[in-house]
Design a protein around this motif. Structure first.
Motif, PDB file in Angstrom:
ATOM      1  N   GLY A  77       0.557  -1.346   0.119  1.00  0.00           N
ATOM      2  CA  GLY A  77       0.051  -0.057   0.151  1.00  0.00           C
ATOM      3  C   GLY A  77       0.842   1.059   0.175  1.00  0.00           C
ATOM      4  N   ALA A  78       0.197   2.806  -0.076  1.00  0.00           N
ATOM      5  CA  ALA A  78       0.636   3.612  -0.070  1.00  0.00           C
ATOM      6  C   ALA A  78       1.569   3.909   1.374  1.00  0.00           C
ATOM      7  N   SER A  79       1.019   3.292   2.411  1.00  0.00           N
ATOM      8  CA  SER A  79       1.368   3.326   3.954  1.00  0.00           C
ATOM      9  C   SER A  79       2.823   2.516   4.188  1.00  0.00           C
ATOM     10  N   TRP A 104      -2.221  11.719   6.765  1.00  0.00           N
ATOM     11  CA  TRP A 104      -1.077  10.856   5.640  1.00  0.00           C
ATOM     12  C   TRP A 104       0.271  11.378   5.969  1.00  0.00           C
ATOM     13  N   THR A 153      -7.577  13.035   1.382  1.00  0.00           N
ATOM     14  CA  THR A 153      -8.675  12.117   1.249  1.00  0.00           C
ATOM     15  C   THR A 153      -9.165  12.773   2.548  1.00  0.00           C
ATOM     16  N   ASP A 173       2.979  11.622  -2.375  1.00  0.00           N
ATOM     17  CA  ASP A 173       2.152  10.927  -2.312  1.00  0.00           C
ATOM     18  C   ASP A 173       0.356  11.162  -2.423  1.00  0.00           C
ATOM     19  N   GLN A 196      -6.337   1.858  -4.443  1.00  0.00           N
ATOM     20  CA  GLN A 196      -7.765   1.717  -4.508  1.00  0.00           C
ATOM     21  C   GLN A 196      -8.407   3.118  -4.153  1.00  0.00           C
ATOM     22  N   LYS A 197      -7.868   4.301  -4.098  1.00  0.00           N
ATOM     23  CA  LYS A 197      -8.688   5.523  -4.707  1.00  0.00           C
ATOM     24  C   LYS A 197      -9.301   5.227  -6.671  1.00  0.00           C
TER      25      LYS A 197
HETATM   26  C1  LIG Z   1      -5.752   6.685   1.316  1.00  0.00           C
HETATM   27  C2  LIG Z   1      -4.211   6.326   1.538  1.00  0.00           C
HETATM   28  C3  LIG Z   1      -3.010   6.135   2.298  1.00  0.00           C
HETATM   29  C4  LIG Z   1      -3.017   4.789   2.669  1.00  0.00           C
HETATM   30  O1  LIG Z   1      -3.187   3.877   1.672  1.00  0.00           O
HETATM   31  P1  LIG Z   1      -2.566   2.127   2.271  1.00  0.00           P
HETATM   32  O2  LIG Z   1      -2.923   1.270   0.435  1.00  0.00           O
HETATM   33  O3  LIG Z   1      -4.004   2.299   3.222  1.00  0.00           O
HETATM   34  O4  LIG Z   1      -1.847   2.159   2.702  1.00  0.00           O
HETATM   35  C5  LIG Z   1      -2.034   7.204   1.978  1.00  0.00           C
HETATM   36  N1  LIG Z   1      -1.643   8.573   0.902  1.00  0.00           N
HETATM   37  C6  LIG Z   1      -3.493   8.484   1.472  1.00  0.00           C
HETATM   38  C7  LIG Z   1      -3.367   9.840   0.703  1.00  0.00           C
HETATM   39  C8  LIG Z   1      -4.387   7.781   1.200  1.00  0.00           C
HETATM   40  O5  LIG Z   1      -5.876   8.647   0.627  1.00  0.00           O
END
Ligand SMILES: *Cc1c(COP(=O)(O)O)cnc(C)c1O
Length: 362
Positions: A77-79, A104, A153, A173, A196-197
């Motif tokens: 994930g982004a994390s 974030w 977000t 990000d 996933q967004k």
């Molecule tokens: C949802 C989100 C994340 C987290 O993403 P994961 O894939 O759940 O780790 C990080 N940064 C932003 C800007 C987000 O909207």
């Protein structure tokens, strides 16, 4: 609505274009004449190679990336990027800038600090509950990179233009606003986005990284935690998240061929957000939570006169076929996430519902 589906305003995982879902279904049992589905075949097969080649070609074309940029697909994930970025680019001597615009960014800062890296928070909007994007920031000219979150977000704020960090590469990000419009990638050393967004299912994170950033990465990092591994093996060092990459391919094909490109997408997105912000601003009932000049085109956050009305709003909305309108659990209120796949029709339905609800309760 197609097949009894709702108008979906979820923040993430979020709505995908209906034609993409149909194509997944149509080709599921026998992908491209292989006699297998995409999730049953080798990631080293010609079929999957064609998928990953095509999605990278599309990303390159949409964002006009030249050879110095590499497109990678990672997991975690982004994390995971929050920790990989300082791990890959910071050592004991150097330093990075971070701008804190909310949850974030705060998490990204935390992951750098956990590793005892030297970072400087050069600006923060915490003083006003992260309701705006800071302006007139003093960046450090000796920073290795400057990290920003392009769209918050949760609070519904977004950088309307990117800051000028001179020669310092920007790292962003872009999980919740990648591909919402065209932007100039030149000043970015690295861009990352969980899928996933705005572009696919959970489980895959896209990274765009520039050559000079790759050159800074030391060898002694764990193999799976350094970008060079993924760049050298074209994201196929180990098994990649095949299904997610395939869905991104279909979403970008939809963006290019059905929507008609990213410029068209931006126009539609501005129209959708404009409709909602106008509805909010023209009512004495709904109140936007982000400062007008920092408003997000993707996540429209608003409050009603009290929390009971907010609960009723979300509940009645569900009964009217509009889902996902509750705000993030950390902030409450209401939020309409209107990423690329959310249609103008869905937004019009929401605007009509908001009007009717106000009439009844205002
Ligand atoms: C949802 C989100 C994340 C987290 O993403 P994961 O894939 O759940 O780790 C990080 N940064 C932003 C800007 C987000 O909207």
């Amino acid at each position: 609505m197609e097949r009894n589906r709702i108008y979906n305003f979820n923040a993430g995982p979020a709505a995908l274009p209906f034609p993409v879902l149909e194509e997944i279904q149509d080709s599921f049992f026998n992908f491209a004449g292989s006699g297998m589905s995409i999730i049953e075949m080798s990631h080293r097969s010609k079929w999957f190679q064609d998928v990953i080649d095509d999605v990278i070609t599309r990303i390159r074309r949409i964002l006009k990336l030249d050879e110095k940029f590499h497109v990678l697909f990672l997991q975690g994930g982004a994390s995971m990027q929050f920790c990989m970025i300082p791990m890959n680019f910071l050592n004991r001597e150097n330093l990075a800038d971070y701008v804190n615009t909310g949850t974030w960014s705060t998490k990204a800062i935390k992951e750098a600090r956990i590793q005892h890296k030297r970072i400087k928070v050069v600006a923060s909007s915490e003083d006003k509950n992260f309701s705006y994007i800071p302006d007139k920031i003093q960046f450090n000219s000796d920073a290795v990179y400057c990290h920003i979150t392009s769209n918050n977000t949760i609070k519904g704020t977004q950088w309307s233009s990117f800051p000028d960090t001179k020669d310092v590469p920007l790292i962003a990000d872009m999980s919740s606003d990648i591909f919402w419009r065209f932007f100039d990638v030149e000043k970015f050393g690295l861009i990352y986005a969980g899928a996933q967004k705005n572009m696919g299912p959970a489980g895959v994170c896209m990274v765009i990284i520039r050559d000079d950033m790759l050159e800074r990465i030391p060898d002694h990092l764990p193999t799976m935690l350094k970008y060079t591994t993924f760049a050298e093996k074209n994201s196929l060092y180990n098994t990649p998240p095949c299904f997610g990459i395939y869905v991104i391919q279909l979403v970008l094909k939809w963006l290019e061929e059905t929507v008609g490109g990213i410029k068209k997408m931006e126009g539609i997105n501005r129209k959708k957000a404009g409709l909602l912000y106008r509805t909010i601003d023209e009512s004495g009932f709904y109140k936007g939570t982000a400062m007008p000049e920092s408003r997000s085109m993707m996540n429209i956050t608003f409050r009603l006169p009290n929390e009971d009305l907010e609960v009723a709003f979300v509940k009645n909305a569900v009964e009217s076929g509009l889902g996902g309108l509750q705000g993030h659990r950390s902030v409450g209120g209401c939020r309409a996430s209107i990423y690329n796949p959310t249609s103008l029709e869905a937004v019009s339905a929401l605007v009509d519902f908001m009007g009717a609800f106000e009439q009844k309760h205002g």
